[in-house]
Design a protein around this motif. Structure first.
Motif, short mmCIF file in Angstrom:
data_model
loop_
_atom_site.label_atom_id
_atom_site.label_comp_id
_atom_site.label_asym_id
_atom_site.label_seq_id
_atom_site.Cartn_x
_atom_site.Cartn_y
_atom_site.Cartn_z
N ASP A 78 18.85 -2.46 12.38
CA ASP A 78 17.86 -3.52 12.61
C ASP A 78 17.23 -3.37 14.00
N ASP A 79 16.02 -3.89 14.16
CA ASP A 79 15.36 -3.96 15.48
C ASP A 79 15.35 -2.60 16.16
N GLU A 126 9.07 -4.07 10.23
CA GLU A 126 9.32 -5.52 10.31
C GLU A 126 8.13 -6.23 10.93
MG MG Z 1 14.91 -7.18 12.87
#
Ligand code: MG
Ligand code: C2E
Ligand code: MG
Ligand code: MG
Length: 292
Positions: free
Chosen positions: A180-181, A237
Protein backbone atom coordinates in the motif's frame (compact mmCIF):
# COMPACT_ATOMS: atom_id res chain seq x y z
CA UNK A 1 2.68 41.71 25.08
CA UNK A 2 0.86 40.29 28.07
CA UNK A 3 -0.77 37.66 25.84
CA UNK A 4 2.49 36.60 24.35
CA UNK A 5 3.83 36.21 27.85
CA UNK A 6 0.89 34.00 28.80
CA UNK A 7 1.25 31.83 25.70
CA UNK A 8 4.81 31.10 26.67
CA UNK A 9 3.75 30.23 30.20
CA UNK A 10 4.98 26.72 30.98
CA UNK A 11 1.90 26.09 33.10
CA UNK A 12 -0.38 26.87 30.14
CA UNK A 13 1.66 24.66 27.90
CA UNK A 14 1.32 21.93 30.49
CA UNK A 15 -2.47 22.46 30.57
CA UNK A 16 -2.71 22.08 26.78
CA UNK A 17 -0.74 18.84 26.97
CA UNK A 18 -3.04 17.58 29.69
CA UNK A 19 -6.13 18.43 27.64
CA UNK A 20 -4.73 16.56 24.66
CA UNK A 21 -3.88 13.57 26.83
CA UNK A 22 -7.35 13.57 28.37
CA UNK A 23 -8.98 13.76 24.95
CA UNK A 24 -6.90 10.81 23.80
CA UNK A 25 -7.74 8.78 26.88
CA UNK A 26 -11.44 9.46 26.32
CA UNK A 27 -11.18 8.48 22.69
CA UNK A 28 -9.21 5.37 23.59
CA UNK A 29 -11.93 4.23 26.00
CA UNK A 30 -14.59 4.97 23.44
CA UNK A 31 -12.73 3.13 20.70
CA UNK A 32 -12.37 0.11 22.97
CA UNK A 33 -16.13 0.20 23.53
CA UNK A 34 -16.77 0.73 19.82
CA UNK A 35 -14.84 -2.39 18.84
CA UNK A 36 -16.91 -4.57 21.15
CA UNK A 37 -20.23 -2.75 20.57
CA UNK A 38 -20.25 -2.95 16.80
CA UNK A 39 -19.94 0.78 16.16
CA UNK A 40 -17.42 -0.04 13.46
CA UNK A 41 -18.29 -1.05 9.95
CA UNK A 42 -16.51 -1.64 6.68
CA UNK A 43 -17.13 0.49 3.63
CA UNK A 44 -16.16 -0.76 0.21
CA UNK A 45 -14.46 1.19 -2.56
CA UNK A 46 -14.47 -0.34 -6.06
CA UNK A 47 -11.32 -1.35 -7.91
CA UNK A 48 -11.81 -1.35 -11.68
CA UNK A 49 -10.06 -2.60 -14.82
CA UNK A 50 -9.37 -0.73 -18.10
CA UNK A 51 -13.01 -1.17 -19.14
CA UNK A 52 -14.15 0.23 -15.79
CA UNK A 53 -15.55 -3.13 -14.81
CA UNK A 54 -15.55 -3.63 -11.05
CA UNK A 55 -13.12 -6.44 -10.28
CA UNK A 56 -13.07 -6.02 -6.54
CA UNK A 57 -13.05 -3.66 -3.60
CA UNK A 58 -10.91 -2.32 -0.82
CA UNK A 59 -12.51 -2.46 2.62
CA UNK A 60 -12.04 0.71 4.68
CA UNK A 61 -13.03 0.79 8.31
CA UNK A 62 -15.54 3.40 9.51
CA UNK A 63 -16.46 4.45 13.03
CA UNK A 64 -19.81 6.03 13.57
CA UNK A 65 -19.70 7.38 17.11
CA UNK A 66 -23.15 7.68 18.76
CA UNK A 67 -22.54 11.33 19.82
CA UNK A 68 -19.60 12.57 17.77
CA UNK A 69 -20.72 11.20 14.42
CA UNK A 70 -18.22 9.75 11.99
CA UNK A 71 -14.61 9.74 13.13
CA UNK A 72 -12.09 9.35 10.32
CA UNK A 73 -9.63 6.45 10.27
CA UNK A 74 -6.88 9.06 9.92
CA UNK A 75 -7.66 9.96 13.54
CA UNK A 76 -8.43 6.62 15.18
CA UNK A 77 -6.12 4.19 13.35
CA UNK A 78 -2.95 5.91 14.64
CA UNK A 79 -4.49 5.95 18.14
CA UNK A 80 -5.36 2.27 17.79
CA UNK A 81 -1.77 1.54 16.72
CA UNK A 82 -0.31 3.35 19.74
CA UNK A 83 -2.63 1.76 22.29
CA UNK A 84 -2.60 -1.77 20.93
CA UNK A 85 -6.32 -1.57 20.13
CA UNK A 86 -5.31 -2.18 16.52
CA UNK A 87 -5.10 -5.87 17.44
CA UNK A 88 -8.80 -6.43 18.31
CA UNK A 89 -9.76 -3.88 15.63
CA UNK A 90 -7.65 -5.64 13.00
CA UNK A 91 -9.05 -9.02 13.95
CA UNK A 92 -12.58 -7.65 13.62
CA UNK A 93 -11.74 -6.27 10.15
CA UNK A 94 -10.30 -9.63 9.14
CA UNK A 95 -13.37 -11.55 10.27
CA UNK A 96 -15.84 -9.06 8.83
CA UNK A 97 -13.91 -9.06 5.52
CA UNK A 98 -13.98 -12.87 5.37
CA UNK A 99 -17.68 -12.84 6.22
CA UNK A 100 -18.32 -10.51 3.26
CA UNK A 101 -16.20 -12.64 0.91
CA UNK A 102 -17.98 -15.79 2.06
CA UNK A 103 -21.32 -14.15 1.35
CA UNK A 104 -20.27 -13.01 -2.14
CA UNK A 105 -19.24 -16.55 -2.84
CA UNK A 106 -22.86 -17.72 -2.40
CA UNK A 107 -24.11 -15.37 -5.11
CA UNK A 108 -23.24 -15.91 -8.78
CA UNK A 109 -23.52 -12.14 -9.32
CA UNK A 110 -20.61 -11.42 -7.01
CA UNK A 111 -18.48 -14.51 -6.75
CA UNK A 112 -15.81 -13.12 -9.09
CA UNK A 113 -15.10 -10.13 -6.82
CA UNK A 114 -11.86 -9.77 -4.88
CA UNK A 115 -11.58 -8.09 -1.52
CA UNK A 116 -8.58 -6.19 -0.15
CA UNK A 117 -8.10 -5.65 3.58
CA UNK A 118 -5.66 -3.28 5.25
CA UNK A 119 -3.38 -4.93 7.76
CA UNK A 120 -1.35 -2.89 10.22
CA UNK A 121 2.29 -3.76 10.83
CA UNK A 122 1.63 -4.45 14.47
CA UNK A 123 -1.16 -6.87 13.58
CA UNK A 124 0.96 -8.63 10.97
CA UNK A 125 3.81 -9.04 13.44
CA UNK A 126 1.67 -10.90 16.00
CA UNK A 127 2.99 -14.46 16.29
CA UNK A 128 -0.50 -15.87 15.61
CA UNK A 129 -1.30 -13.67 12.60
CA UNK A 130 -1.19 -16.51 10.07
CA UNK A 131 -3.48 -18.63 12.25
CA UNK A 132 -5.92 -15.75 12.63
CA UNK A 133 -6.18 -15.29 8.88
CA UNK A 134 -6.62 -19.00 8.19
CA UNK A 135 -9.19 -19.37 10.99
CA UNK A 136 -11.20 -16.39 9.68
CA UNK A 137 -11.22 -17.80 6.16
CA UNK A 138 -12.38 -21.14 7.42
CA UNK A 139 -15.03 -19.72 9.73
CA UNK A 140 -16.80 -17.96 6.84
CA UNK A 141 -15.86 -20.32 4.02
CA UNK A 142 -14.19 -17.40 2.24
CA UNK A 143 -12.25 -18.17 -0.96
CA UNK A 144 -8.61 -17.48 -0.03
CA UNK A 145 -7.65 -16.75 -3.64
CA UNK A 146 -9.95 -13.74 -3.68
CA UNK A 147 -8.51 -12.20 -0.53
CA UNK A 148 -5.71 -9.61 -0.76
CA UNK A 149 -3.93 -8.23 2.28
CA UNK A 150 -2.54 -4.71 1.97
CA UNK A 151 0.72 -4.15 3.83
CA UNK A 152 2.84 -1.02 4.15
CA UNK A 153 6.51 -0.40 3.59
CA UNK A 154 7.21 0.05 7.32
CA UNK A 155 7.19 -3.76 7.49
CA UNK A 156 10.63 -3.59 5.90
CA UNK A 157 12.03 -1.84 8.96
CA UNK A 158 12.20 -4.87 11.19
CA UNK A 159 12.05 -8.62 10.86
CA UNK A 160 12.17 -8.96 7.06
CA UNK A 161 12.75 -12.71 7.40
CA UNK A 162 9.69 -13.30 9.57
CA UNK A 163 7.69 -11.18 7.14
CA UNK A 164 8.71 -13.26 4.14
CA UNK A 165 7.97 -16.46 6.03
CA UNK A 166 4.44 -15.41 7.02
CA UNK A 167 3.66 -14.12 3.55
CA UNK A 168 4.92 -17.32 1.96
CA UNK A 169 2.77 -19.43 4.27
CA UNK A 170 -0.38 -17.45 3.47
CA UNK A 171 0.42 -17.30 -0.22
CA UNK A 172 0.50 -21.10 -0.33
CA UNK A 173 -3.19 -20.95 0.60
CA UNK A 174 -3.86 -18.54 -2.26
CA UNK A 175 -3.90 -15.24 -0.39
CA UNK A 176 -2.36 -12.30 -2.23
CA UNK A 177 -0.39 -9.31 -1.03
CA UNK A 178 -0.37 -5.70 -2.09
CA UNK A 179 2.09 -3.04 -0.96
CA UNK A 180 0.00 0.00 0.00
CA UNK A 181 0.98 3.67 -0.43
CA UNK A 182 3.99 2.60 -2.45
CA UNK A 183 6.68 5.23 -2.84
CA UNK A 184 6.01 7.04 0.43
CA UNK A 185 7.94 4.71 2.74
CA UNK A 186 11.33 3.17 3.21
CA UNK A 187 11.49 0.15 0.98
CA UNK A 188 14.76 -0.72 -0.62
CA UNK A 189 14.79 -2.43 -3.98
CA UNK A 190 16.44 -5.46 -2.38
CA UNK A 191 13.53 -6.02 0.00
CA UNK A 192 11.04 -5.32 -2.73
CA UNK A 193 12.59 -8.13 -4.74
CA UNK A 194 12.70 -10.49 -1.76
CA UNK A 195 9.08 -10.08 -0.69
CA UNK A 196 6.48 -12.41 -2.20
CA UNK A 197 4.20 -9.56 -3.34
CA UNK A 198 1.55 -9.56 -6.04
CA UNK A 199 0.68 -5.88 -6.40
CA UNK A 200 2.06 -2.39 -5.87
CA UNK A 201 -0.42 0.34 -5.05
CA UNK A 202 0.73 3.70 -6.41
CA UNK A 203 0.14 6.23 -3.66
CA UNK A 204 -2.32 9.06 -4.27
CA UNK A 205 0.59 11.52 -3.93
CA UNK A 206 1.95 10.38 -7.32
CA UNK A 207 -1.49 10.34 -8.97
CA UNK A 208 -2.57 13.76 -7.74
CA UNK A 209 -0.26 15.78 -9.96
CA UNK A 210 -0.63 13.83 -13.20
CA UNK A 211 -1.80 16.03 -16.06
CA UNK A 212 -2.20 15.43 -19.77
CA UNK A 213 0.44 17.98 -20.81
CA UNK A 214 3.15 16.35 -18.74
CA UNK A 215 6.73 17.03 -19.87
CA UNK A 216 8.93 15.06 -17.46
CA UNK A 217 8.49 11.35 -16.83
CA UNK A 218 6.16 11.20 -13.87
CA UNK A 219 7.05 9.12 -10.82
CA UNK A 220 3.93 7.03 -11.45
CA UNK A 221 5.51 5.91 -14.72
CA UNK A 222 8.68 4.84 -12.93
CA UNK A 223 6.65 2.83 -10.41
CA UNK A 224 4.68 1.12 -13.19
CA UNK A 225 7.92 0.22 -15.01
CA UNK A 226 9.43 -1.06 -11.77
CA UNK A 227 6.38 -3.22 -11.06
CA UNK A 228 6.54 -4.62 -14.56
CA UNK A 229 10.18 -5.54 -14.24
CA UNK A 230 9.45 -7.30 -10.92
CA UNK A 231 6.45 -9.11 -12.38
CA UNK A 232 3.97 -7.32 -10.14
CA UNK A 233 0.54 -5.88 -10.88
CA UNK A 234 -0.18 -2.22 -10.23
CA UNK A 235 -3.18 -0.37 -8.84
CA UNK A 236 -3.33 3.43 -8.95
CA UNK A 237 -4.94 4.90 -5.83
CA UNK A 238 -6.87 8.12 -5.53
CA UNK A 239 -7.77 8.55 -9.22
CA UNK A 240 -10.16 11.51 -9.30
CA UNK A 241 -10.13 12.80 -12.87
CA UNK A 242 -10.45 11.44 -16.38
CA UNK A 243 -7.11 13.10 -17.23
CA UNK A 244 -5.33 11.17 -14.49
CA UNK A 245 -6.88 7.92 -15.69
CA UNK A 246 -5.81 8.62 -19.24
CA UNK A 247 -2.20 9.39 -18.32
CA UNK A 248 -2.05 6.29 -16.11
CA UNK A 249 -3.44 4.11 -18.89
CA UNK A 250 -0.86 5.58 -21.25
CA UNK A 251 1.87 4.72 -18.73
CA UNK A 252 0.67 1.10 -18.68
CA UNK A 253 -1.49 1.00 -15.55
CA UNK A 254 -4.41 -1.41 -15.81
CA UNK A 255 -6.21 -1.24 -12.46
CA UNK A 256 -7.64 1.80 -10.76
CA UNK A 257 -9.24 2.94 -7.55
CA UNK A 258 -10.52 6.42 -6.71
CA UNK A 259 -13.46 8.78 -6.50
CA UNK A 260 -13.68 8.83 -10.33
CA UNK A 261 -14.95 5.24 -10.19
CA UNK A 262 -16.62 5.25 -6.81
CA UNK A 263 -16.31 6.39 -3.22
CA UNK A 264 -16.19 3.99 -0.30
CA UNK A 265 -19.82 3.00 0.40
CA UNK A 266 -21.61 0.67 2.83
CA UNK A 267 -21.57 -2.98 1.79
CA UNK A 268 -25.30 -2.96 0.92
CA UNK A 269 -24.86 -0.05 -1.50
CA UNK A 270 -21.77 -1.54 -3.12
CA UNK A 271 -23.37 -4.67 -4.49
CA UNK A 272 -26.19 -3.18 -6.61
CA UNK A 273 -23.62 -1.00 -8.40
CA UNK A 274 -21.61 -4.05 -9.36
CA UNK A 275 -24.71 -5.69 -10.76
CA UNK A 276 -25.74 -2.80 -13.03
CA UNK A 277 -24.17 -4.61 -16.01
CA UNK A 278 -26.28 -7.70 -15.46
CA UNK A 279 -29.40 -5.97 -14.16
CA UNK A 280 -31.45 -7.31 -17.09
CA UNK A 281 -30.79 -10.92 -16.09
CA UNK A 282 -31.40 -10.35 -12.41
CA UNK A 283 -34.70 -8.59 -13.13
CA UNK A 284 -35.76 -11.56 -15.20
CA UNK A 285 -34.73 -13.93 -12.44
CA UNK A 286 -36.72 -12.05 -9.82
CA UNK A 287 -39.83 -12.12 -12.03
CA UNK A 288 -39.69 -15.86 -12.51
CA UNK A 289 -38.77 -16.50 -8.88
CA UNK A 290 -40.87 -14.15 -6.78
CA UNK A 291 -39.68 -13.86 -3.17
CA UNK A 292 -41.40 -16.30 -0.84
MG1 MG B 1 -3.15 3.50 0.12
P1 C2E C 1 -5.36 3.51 2.42
O1 C2E C 1 -5.40 2.06 2.73
O2 C2E C 1 -4.27 3.98 1.55
O3 C2E C 1 -6.80 3.83 1.83
C1 C2E C 1 -7.02 4.77 0.81
C2 C2E C 1 -7.59 6.05 1.38
O4 C2E C 1 -7.77 6.98 0.30
C3 C2E C 1 -8.98 5.89 2.00
O5 C2E C 1 -9.07 6.84 3.06
C4 C2E C 1 -9.90 6.29 0.85
O6 C2E C 1 -11.17 6.73 1.28
C5 C2E C 1 -9.11 7.40 0.24
N1 C2E C 1 -9.42 7.61 -1.18
C6 C2E C 1 -9.83 6.70 -2.09
N2 C2E C 1 -9.99 7.25 -3.30
C7 C2E C 1 -9.69 8.55 -3.16
C8 C2E C 1 -9.68 9.66 -4.08
O7 C2E C 1 -9.97 9.55 -5.27
N3 C2E C 1 -9.28 10.87 -3.58
C9 C2E C 1 -8.93 11.04 -2.26
N4 C2E C 1 -8.58 12.26 -1.86
N5 C2E C 1 -8.93 10.01 -1.37
C10 C2E C 1 -9.31 8.79 -1.82
P2 C2E C 1 -9.67 6.43 4.48
O8 C2E C 1 -10.84 5.51 4.31
O9 C2E C 1 -9.85 7.70 5.24
O10 C2E C 1 -8.52 5.57 5.14
C11 C2E C 1 -7.29 6.15 5.46
C12 C2E C 1 -6.28 5.13 5.87
O11 C2E C 1 -6.68 4.50 7.09
C13 C2E C 1 -6.12 3.99 4.86
O12 C2E C 1 -5.29 4.37 3.79
C14 C2E C 1 -5.48 2.94 5.75
O13 C2E C 1 -4.10 3.18 5.89
C15 C2E C 1 -6.16 3.18 7.09
N6 C2E C 1 -7.25 2.19 7.23
C16 C2E C 1 -8.51 2.24 6.76
N7 C2E C 1 -9.19 1.10 7.08
C17 C2E C 1 -8.31 0.32 7.76
C18 C2E C 1 -8.39 -0.99 8.36
O14 C2E C 1 -9.41 -1.69 8.30
N8 C2E C 1 -7.26 -1.46 9.00
C19 C2E C 1 -6.11 -0.72 9.06
N9 C2E C 1 -5.05 -1.24 9.71
N10 C2E C 1 -5.99 0.50 8.49
C20 C2E C 1 -7.07 1.02 7.85
MG1 MG D 1 -5.16 0.40 1.65
MG1 MG E 1 -3.03 5.91 2.42
Amino acid sequence: EAKRHRDGDPQRFHQAQEDELEERLTLEGELRRAIYNHELCLHLQPQVDEQRRVIGAEALVRWSHPERGNISPGRFIPLAEETGLILPLGLWVLKEGCRILGEWCQDPGYHHLKLSLNVSVRQFQQPNFVDQVLASIEQYAAPAERLTLELTESLFLNDPEGTVQKMTELRKKGIRFALDDFGTGYSSLAYLKALPLDTLKIDIAFVRDLTLNMQATPIAGTIIALAESLGLAVIAEGVETEDQREVLAHLGCSTYQGFLFGRPVPVESFLPEVLTDTSATSTQQSTSNPPA
